[in-house]
Design a protein around this motif. Structure first.
Motif: not given
Length: 134
Positions: A96-105, A107-109, A111-119
């Protein structure tokens, strides 16, 4: 009964002697002492198995306290079903902990893609302004 030195175990399991001493400090291993002043650690097949299980638990991402609890549990073969159920519980919690971490990762990826596209969009706009102004 065969015995092992800290150097032999370190070499066999590709870990440092310092790591083995740390596991000893954490109560995962309990070698006997020999030589002048008890300076030489002597490991039994039991210690070797405990080290092997400790390293396996680390690869699974378990904490040292979880590993110690599980390894200690196997030392007392009182109720195998209870032991297996406890192990399943630990594994389930870790999953469960690892699956939550995967979900968080993920989401973060995103967000990074969205920021890269905007830049990239902003840089393209700046490049276009410079080429029309010059």
């Amino acid at each position: 009964m065969p015995t092992y030195t800290i150097t032999e175990l370190a070499r066999e399991f590709d870990v440092t002697a310092r790591a083995i001493r740390f596991y000893e400090d954490q109560g995962l291993l309990s070698p006997s002492r020999e030589g002048a002043g008890g300076r030489n650690r002597v490991y039994t097949p039991r210690d070797r198995t405990r080290l092997k299980l400790t390293l396996r638990g680390k690869r699974l991402g378990l904490s040292l306290s979880e590993i110690k609890s599980l390894v200690d549990m196997y030392e007392s073969p009182k109720d195998t079903a209870a032991q297996m159920n406890r192990f399943l519980g630990v594994l389930n919690q870790h999953r469960e902990t690892l699956e939550q971490q995967r979900e968080d990762i993920e989401m973060t990826l995103a967000e990074i893609t969205a920021h890269e596209d905007e830049c990239k969009r902003l840089l393209a706009g700046l490049a276009e302004k410079q080429s029309t102004a010059g």
